[in-house]
Design a protein around this motif. Sequence first.
Motif, short mmCIF file in Angstrom:
data_model
loop_
_atom_site.label_atom_id
_atom_site.label_comp_id
_atom_site.label_asym_id
_atom_site.label_seq_id
_atom_site.Cartn_x
_atom_site.Cartn_y
_atom_site.Cartn_z
N TYR A 1 -2.21 0.16 6.26
CA TYR A 1 -1.35 -0.23 4.99
C TYR A 1 -2.14 -0.10 3.61
O TYR A 1 -1.85 -0.08 2.93
CB TYR A 1 -0.66 -1.63 5.48
N VAL B 1 0.27 -6.33 -7.82
CA VAL B 1 1.20 -6.38 -6.81
C VAL B 1 0.86 -5.91 -5.53
O VAL B 1 1.36 -6.42 -4.70
CB VAL B 1 2.45 -5.52 -7.17
N GLU C 1 -0.80 -8.55 -3.80
CA GLU C 1 -0.04 -9.61 -3.24
C GLU C 1 0.59 -8.92 -2.05
O GLU C 1 0.59 -9.84 -1.08
CB GLU C 1 1.02 -9.89 -4.26
N ASP C 2 1.32 -7.95 -2.03
CA ASP C 2 1.89 -7.03 -0.82
C ASP C 2 0.97 -7.03 0.30
O ASP C 2 1.20 -7.29 1.56
CB ASP C 2 2.36 -5.77 -1.25
N TYR C 3 -0.45 -6.78 0.19
CA TYR C 3 -1.19 -6.71 1.13
C TYR C 3 -1.57 -8.51 1.88
O TYR C 3 -1.34 -8.35 3.20
CB TYR C 3 -2.82 -6.25 0.74
N LYS D 1 0.69 -10.60 1.82
CA LYS D 1 1.95 -10.89 2.31
C LYS D 1 2.16 -10.11 3.83
O LYS D 1 2.49 -10.71 4.81
CB LYS D 1 3.21 -10.49 1.63
N LYS D 2 1.89 -9.15 3.79
CA LYS D 2 1.80 -7.95 4.99
C LYS D 2 0.85 -8.76 6.07
O LYS D 2 1.03 -8.84 7.40
CB LYS D 2 1.27 -6.71 4.66
#
Length: 183
Positions: A50, A104, A107-109, A111-112
């Motif tokens: 990811y 972003v 943040e996505d990392y 969250k994942k």
Amino acid sequence: MKKAIKLTLAVALMMSATSLFAQKFGRINTQEIIVTMPETKEMQTNLEAYAKDLEANIETINVEFNNKLQEFQKNMNTYSDAVRNLKQKELQELQLRSEEFSRVAQEDYHKKQNELLAPIIEKAREAINKVAAAGSYLVIFDTSAGSMAYFDEAALTDIAPEVRKELGISEEAAAAALNANGR
């Protein structure tokens, strides 16, 4: 009557003292348990993939920015004021877009990472609860949190081997995972 009250009181005190000593307390380092779980290695592999995708997208934006910046610097003297201002504004917007995407992506990392880690933590917690209930432990202290100022290791039973057994993790696999993670 006084003798009966004293005798009852003495028996009650002895029973409460005996039950206090019969209480079982345990300890476990949940971080070490989670590190040794096979699901954690799979999670790390998925998280790395990811992260590579996110990095590739960031790199694409940066390459686009650098190409436009080089073109601008090379042709800057040939542009009219209006075109130069337009190109500068375009570069600033692209740079802002790159910064926003990086923020972003970070943040996505995270969250994942939390999304992938949650079921692993829950599985470890369930195994700890099962071992604690089967062993009739009153309290299990998590030593990984580091919030306890002092505890007598000899007075607390380490339930990690039982929890690893419950999770189907061999002691050899646990030792290898802990060594691989520098613990």
